[in-house]
Design a protein around this motif. Structure first.
Motif, short mmCIF file in Angstrom:
data_model
loop_
_atom_site.label_atom_id
_atom_site.label_comp_id
_atom_site.label_asym_id
_atom_site.label_seq_id
_atom_site.Cartn_x
_atom_site.Cartn_y
_atom_site.Cartn_z
N LEU A 167 21.68 16.57 1.83
CA LEU A 167 22.03 16.69 0.41
C LEU A 167 20.98 16.05 -0.50
CD1 LEU A 167 24.48 17.71 -1.18
CD2 LEU A 167 25.49 15.44 -0.97
N CYS A 168 20.58 14.81 -0.20
CA CYS A 168 19.67 14.11 -1.12
C CYS A 168 18.25 14.68 -1.11
CB CYS A 168 19.69 12.61 -0.82
SG CYS A 168 21.33 11.90 -1.05
N PRO A 169 17.64 14.90 0.07
CA PRO A 169 16.32 15.55 0.03
C PRO A 169 16.36 16.91 -0.67
CG PRO A 169 16.67 14.56 2.18
CD PRO A 169 17.97 14.47 1.44
N GLY A 170 17.50 17.59 -0.59
CA GLY A 170 17.64 18.86 -1.29
C GLY A 170 17.58 18.69 -2.80
N LEU A 171 17.85 17.46 -3.27
CA LEU A 171 17.75 17.14 -4.70
C LEU A 171 16.47 16.35 -4.98
CD1 LEU A 171 21.50 16.20 -5.21
CD2 LEU A 171 20.36 18.27 -6.00
N ARG A 172 15.55 16.37 -4.03
CA ARG A 172 14.23 15.75 -4.15
C ARG A 172 14.32 14.23 -4.27
NH1 ARG A 172 10.46 19.69 -5.31
NH2 ARG A 172 9.05 18.24 -6.34
N ARG A 173 15.27 13.65 -3.55
CA ARG A 173 15.32 12.19 -3.49
C ARG A 173 15.52 11.78 -2.03
NH1 ARG A 173 20.52 9.24 -5.62
NH2 ARG A 173 19.80 7.89 -3.94
N GLY A 174 15.14 10.55 -1.72
CA GLY A 174 15.25 10.08 -0.34
C GLY A 174 16.69 9.83 0.04
N CYS A 175 16.96 9.99 1.33
CA CYS A 175 18.29 9.65 1.87
C CYS A 175 18.47 8.14 1.78
CB CYS A 175 18.34 10.12 3.32
SG CYS A 175 19.73 9.46 4.26
N TYR A 176 19.65 7.67 1.38
CA TYR A 176 19.92 6.23 1.34
C TYR A 176 20.91 5.81 2.43
CZ TYR A 176 23.82 7.82 -1.56
OH TYR A 176 24.93 8.49 -2.04
N GLY A 177 21.20 6.71 3.34
CA GLY A 177 21.83 6.28 4.59
C GLY A 177 23.34 6.32 4.64
N CYS A 178 24.00 7.13 3.80
CA CYS A 178 25.47 7.01 3.75
C CYS A 178 26.15 7.51 5.02
CB CYS A 178 26.03 7.69 2.51
SG CYS A 178 26.24 9.47 2.61
N PHE A 179 25.46 8.32 5.85
CA PHE A 179 26.08 8.77 7.10
C PHE A 179 25.89 7.76 8.25
CE2 PHE A 179 27.75 13.28 7.33
CZ PHE A 179 28.05 13.35 5.99
N GLY A 180 25.24 6.66 7.98
CA GLY A 180 25.16 5.60 8.98
C GLY A 180 24.03 5.80 9.98
N PRO A 181 23.58 4.68 10.57
CA PRO A 181 22.41 4.73 11.46
C PRO A 181 22.74 5.35 12.82
CG PRO A 181 23.31 2.52 11.40
CD PRO A 181 24.11 3.30 10.41
N LEU A 182 21.78 6.09 13.35
CA LEU A 182 21.90 6.58 14.73
C LEU A 182 21.79 5.39 15.67
CD1 LEU A 182 19.52 9.60 14.27
CD2 LEU A 182 21.92 9.79 14.95
N PRO A 183 22.49 5.44 16.80
CA PRO A 183 22.46 4.27 17.70
C PRO A 183 21.08 3.96 18.25
CG PRO A 183 23.79 6.09 18.62
CD PRO A 183 23.41 6.49 17.23
N ASP A 184 20.25 4.99 18.46
CA ASP A 184 18.94 4.74 19.06
C ASP A 184 17.82 4.82 18.02
OD1 ASP A 184 19.28 7.36 18.52
OD2 ASP A 184 18.53 8.14 20.43
N ALA A 185 18.14 4.58 16.76
CA ALA A 185 17.15 4.73 15.68
C ALA A 185 16.03 3.69 15.80
CB ALA A 185 17.86 4.56 14.34
N SER A 186 14.80 4.13 15.55
CA SER A 186 13.66 3.20 15.55
C SER A 186 13.45 2.67 14.13
CB SER A 186 12.39 3.91 16.04
OG SER A 186 11.29 3.03 15.89
N THR A 187 14.20 1.62 13.81
CA THR A 187 14.15 1.07 12.45
C THR A 187 12.77 0.49 12.14
OG1 THR A 187 16.43 0.48 12.85
CG2 THR A 187 15.47 -0.35 10.85
N SER A 188 12.11 -0.09 13.15
CA SER A 188 10.83 -0.74 12.87
C SER A 188 9.77 0.31 12.52
CB SER A 188 10.38 -1.61 14.04
OG SER A 188 10.37 -0.84 15.22
N ALA A 189 9.79 1.47 13.17
CA ALA A 189 8.81 2.52 12.84
C ALA A 189 9.05 3.02 11.42
CB ALA A 189 8.93 3.68 13.83
N LEU A 190 10.32 3.17 11.05
CA LEU A 190 10.62 3.63 9.69
C LEU A 190 10.21 2.58 8.67
CD1 LEU A 190 12.12 6.00 8.16
CD2 LEU A 190 13.92 4.33 7.84
N ALA A 191 10.47 1.31 8.98
CA ALA A 191 10.11 0.23 8.06
C ALA A 191 8.61 0.24 7.81
CB ALA A 191 10.55 -1.11 8.63
#
Ligand code: SF4
Ligand code: SF4
Ligand code: SF4
Length: 256
Positions: free
Chosen positions: A197-221
């Motif tokens: 929804l948010c990228p479709g409106l040209r803005r970044g996702c702010y995470g309302c669907f919650g983190p994936l269990p195996d997400a690489s947070t450090s790479a994203l940071a």
């Protein structure tokens, strides 16, 4: 599930009611659903509230008080299938933002008589207390996903939520990635399901669907910092609706 119309109940725990409202806001779809199901308990929508047992319970909200724990156990006992709807029910949601801090210190700061409160030190998702049969993410829950789940349950089909990250939704929708255009986005570590929804409106996702269990947070940071986001902005993004574990890069002084 019974041969007659399945009995549905909708429950609220510690929450803002937004997930129930998104169900009500689906207007005609809800009415269609009501023809296929017997909506036996939905306090937000009707003053007619009938006793259980119920075939399906939709449960909004986190467990934040001692009374919540006991009531949730009663809901579980009366329900054939229990579906957690929304960020509060699946991850603790906004109430759980207090979890890393001293909740009693906040109570003393905010309330003139904190002794009247019966809140637990942490707010927790439903699955920390009872068996949850299905979980739908989102703040609020996506009404389309909820209707798909109910339709699958009514038809006796397996109901599988969308897999992967928001980036998968983004590619399916054909959106141009906002992050390659310089806008920080949490999409790579967040559950799919909203249709990007948010990228479709040209803005970044702010995470309302919650983190994936195996997400690489450090790479994203690291990518956020490369794009010029401050560690403070990163921290606020990772603790806005869900408490996502902070990578080392996000631990910095409050002034940064
Ligand atoms: S998930 Fe969001 S919209 Fe739903 S009840 Fe919690 S705070 Fe409200
Ligand atoms: S805009 Fe965000 S969600 Fe979409 S592909 Fe880029 S990083 Fe992923
Ligand atoms: S793009 Fe992210 S913040 Fe926006 S609705 Fe989807 S999951 Fe929520």
């Amino acid at each position: 599930m019974s041969a007659v119309r399945p009995r549905l109940a909708v429950w609220k725990f510690s929450s803002c009611d937004g997930c129930q409202l998104s169900l009500l806001a689906s207007h005609g779809d809800l009415l269609q659903m009501a023809q296929a199901m017997d909506i036996a308990y939905f306090a937000e929508a009707s003053s007619s509230m009938r006793d259980g047992p119920y075939d399906i319970s939709l449960v909004e909200g986190s467990v934040s008080t001692t009374a919540d724990v006991q009531r949730l156990q009663r809901v579980r006992e009366q329900s054939g299938l229990l579906v957690a709807i929304g960020a509060c029910a699946t991850g603790g949601g906004i109430q759980a933002l207090r979890n890393p801090d001293d909740a009693q210190a906040w109570e003393r700061a905010v309330y003139p008589r904190p002794q009247w409160l019966h809140s637990l030190p942490t707010a927790t998702p439903l699955h920390a207390h009872v068996q949850v049969d299905h979980a739908l993410q989102g703040c609020p829950v996506d009404a389309g996903q909820l209707q798909q789940l109910l339709a699958a349950l009514l038809a006796g089909r397996r109901a599988e939520p969308a897999g992967g990250s928001v980036c998968m939704d983004c590619k399916v929708a054909g959106h141009v990635c906002v992050m390659v255009q310089g806008e920080p986005c949490l999409g790579p570590i967040i559950h799919a399901g909203c249709g990007a929804l948010c990228p479709g409106l040209r803005r970044g996702c702010y995470g309302c669907f919650g983190p994936l269990p195996d997400a690489s947070t450090s790479a994203l940071a690291a990518q956020w910092l490369r794009l010029g986001a401050s560690p403070r902005r990163l921290r606020l993004a990772l603790h806005s609706i869900h408490v996502v574990p902070l990578p080392a890069d996000a631990h910095a002084s409050p002034e940064d």
